[in-house]
Enzyme design. Structure first.
Site, PDB file in Angstrom:
ATOM      1  N   ASP A  43       0.891  -1.153   0.000  1.00 53.14           N
ATOM      2  CA  ASP A  43       0.000   0.000   0.000  1.00 53.14           C
ATOM      3  C   ASP A  43       0.934   1.208   0.000  1.00 53.14           C
ATOM      4  OD1 ASP A  43      -1.552   2.211   0.758  1.00 53.14           O
ATOM      5  OD2 ASP A  43      -3.029   0.885   1.664  1.00 53.14           O
ATOM      6  N   HIS A  44       1.028   1.883  -1.120  1.00 55.96           N
ATOM      7  CA  HIS A  44       2.077   2.913  -1.196  1.00 55.96           C
ATOM      8  C   HIS A  44       1.835   4.066  -0.216  1.00 55.96           C
ATOM      9  CE1 HIS A  44      -0.711   5.115  -3.860  1.00 55.96           C
ATOM     10  NE2 HIS A  44       0.014   6.176  -3.606  1.00 55.96           N
ATOM     11  N   HIS A  69      -6.065   2.534   1.132  1.00 59.51           N
ATOM     12  CA  HIS A  69      -5.422   3.736   1.691  1.00 59.51           C
ATOM     13  C   HIS A  69      -6.237   4.356   2.830  1.00 59.51           C
ATOM     14  CE1 HIS A  69      -3.143   3.086  -1.832  1.00 59.51           C
ATOM     15  NE2 HIS A  69      -3.861   3.813  -2.668  1.00 59.51           N
TER      16      HIS A  69
END
Ligand code: BG6
Length: 527
Positions: A204-205, A267
């Site tokens: 999950d950036h 996110h």
């Protein structure tokens, strides 16, 4: 605005100035990129690897093997990558040396013999390079291919890790992890057929963003916030991820996903758990992820029979952003002209535990809004009694603590001060910590951090399957209800691109304290 003088690091820390806890240096390894001719490789993975190389953070030796269906030679692949990285800049210094580590191999994703060939080819390259058999398989391919690639890698013997010793094999996948709870479990079972949990890195950036990580430090490395971080002092929390960009060239994927799968399942849930979790007893991957999972477990089941009071979904129409005309979602290439896919959602959720009982968390995300803004905003309660009520009226603006993630990485505490002068007047003042002014700005793309952690084997910033499943369990009924309900078209509120979203003239912050239903919601706070 109040100015802060930032003390040198050595004034406040027992560590030498500018130092941080040593995370180690990655051992030599091979990075195999599946989907090497695609967009993610060109936009994120390769630039990050090159940047790590320039910062001398790539292990030496390191071997990067691109794989995809396209037939390239090693040299053609190097040229394509070079063009992608330096299209608009001539600063290719160091590229040729870096590129000598790049190789390419054509692969057919559903053909076992292709993987067997890969196994042989990779071993030969490894012997030459001296990377000792440590391998990362980065799946930069459409999620529909994850399952078959993971299975084929396993069947070709490419998932094995010799026991003991320090030779490892890791697989990296990026969200979406399935499109509902069932498909997420199915994907997980496929990954686990040949890979163990410690080998699987689910990216999950958002978690690799400096300010997102700073939420933990702010909360748990300072004694002053924790005592007031609860229902007694916090009125509500808004978590916003607004974007000014539309779906662009990703319409094919987005039509199927919509904002709830694209941003909320991952996110937004991560930002929520970082904000709401209890203090972990130590800073290690599993302890931190255990605490996050406890938040997901405590989410109050969403009242799907009363969606209109708890959820707003919208879709952008044509509008103007930054002075440029932009198309509506339905006019984007690849989008159906009568699409009902939401590009905006705002939802109110509750966490049923002692800390947060009764505190609404407003989660909002949308595309083609007036501007890019990602932030977490804690709104504290108003003072319990105003000594100034006879002079300035009943209400005194409550304190807020805002953690800005994008575009500015900063933390702002707003409070009341006396306006200078004879009369008693209040004005809000901001105390601000901005990374930019601190002399130490976050460096590097989030993907650099992600790649570094995969090489180091640190899973702290990656999703664990129990978290993935709990978030899907929470969202799947909401998505199912939205997609199935007969009033689906009526639910969708249209908003102009470049606006604050559906409603769009009153801000959530103005109503947040008393907002008991979403019927008076008027758009995202975008100031
Ligand atoms: C991605 C979503 O995961 O995150 C995109 O798929 C979105 O739709 C992006 O635009 C937002 O990331 P950031 O880092 O720009 O906030």
């Amino acid at each position: 605005m109040i100015e802060i003088n930032y003390p040198a690091v050595s004034d406040t820390s027992p560590l030498p100035a500018g130092s941080c806890l040593l995370e180690g240096f990655p051992a030599p390894c091979a990075i195999v990129i599946m989907g090497a001719s695609g967009d993610l490789t060109a936009r994120k993975i390769m630039p990050s690897l090159f940047s790590l190389y320039k910062k001398k953070l790539l292990p030496d030796p390191c071997l990067i093997l691109g794989c995809a269906r396209t037939a390239y030679s090693d040299d053609e692949f190097r040229t394509v990558m070079k063009k992608a990285l330096f299209a608009s800049s001539k600063d290719a210094e160091g590229w040729e040396e870096f590129a000598s580590r790049l190789y390419y191999r054509q692969i057919f994703y559903d053909d076992l013999s292709s993987y067997e060939g890969l196994a042989t080819g990779l071993s030969e390259l490894e012997k030459k390079a001296g990377t000792a058999g440590r391998r990362i398989f980065y799946l930069a391919v459409p999620p529909s291919l994850y399952e078959s690639i993971a299975l084929m890698l396993g069947e070709a013997g490419l998932s094995r890790e010799p026991e003991g010793g320090d030779v490892w094999t890791r697989i990296v996948v990026e969200k979406p992890f399935g499109r509902d709870i069932e498909t997420a479990r199915h994907l997980d079972a496929a990954l686990h057929k040949h890979f163990a949990e410690h080998q699987i890195f689910r990216i999950d950036h958002y978690l690799a963003k400096e300010t997102v990580q700073n939420v933990l430090i702010l909360r748990f490395a300072n004694a002053i916030f924790e005592p007031i971080w609860n229902r007694r002092y916090v009125d509500n929390v808004s978590i916003t991820a607004a974007e000014s960009l539309g779906v662009g060239h990703r319409a094919g994927y987005y039509e199927e996903a919509g904002v709830l799968r694209d941003m909320f399942q991952n996110h937004m849930m991560q930002l929520l758990s970082l904000t709401a979790m209890d203090p972990p007893s130590q800073f290690d991957a599993d302890t931190v992820r255990d605490e996050k999972v406890r938040v997901y477990r405590s989410l109050r089941p969403f009242p799907v029979d009363d969606l209109e009071n708890h959820l707003i979904v919208g879709q952008y129409k044509a509008g103007v952003i930054d002075g440029n005309k932009v198309p509506g979602y339905r006019e984007e290439r690849g989008v159906s002209p009568d699409s009902l896919t939401p590009t905006f959602a705002a939802m109110k959720v509750f966490i049923d535990n002692w800390r947060w009982q009764g505190v609404p968390f407003y989660l909002t995300s949308g595309k083609s809004l007036a501007k890019k803004l990602t932030e977490i905003r804690i709104q504290f309660k108003e003072v319990p009694h105003s000594m100034l009520r006879s002079i300035i009226g009943e209400h005194i603006t409550a304190n807020t603590l805002t953690i800005g993630i994008s575009p500015e990485e900063k933390i702002t505490l707003s409070f009341q001060t006396k306006n200078p002068g004879m009369r008693i007047c209040l004005r809000s003042a901001d105390m601000e910590f901005c990374y930019e002014g601190s002399g130490k700005t976050p460096s590097g793309d989030a993907y650099e951090k992600v790649l570094m952690d995969v090489m180091l084997g640190d899973q702290m910033l990656f999703w664990r399957q129990d978290g993935v499943e709990l978030c899907w369990s929470f969202l799947t009924p909401i998505i199912a209800e939205c997609e199935a309900c007969s009033g689906r078209a009526e639910m969708l509120r249209f908003y102009e691109a470049g606006s604050k979203g559906p409603g769009g003239f009153r801000q959530i912050s103005e109503t947040a304290g008393t907002l008991s239903s979403f019927s008076d919601y008027r758009g995202v706070r975008l100031t």
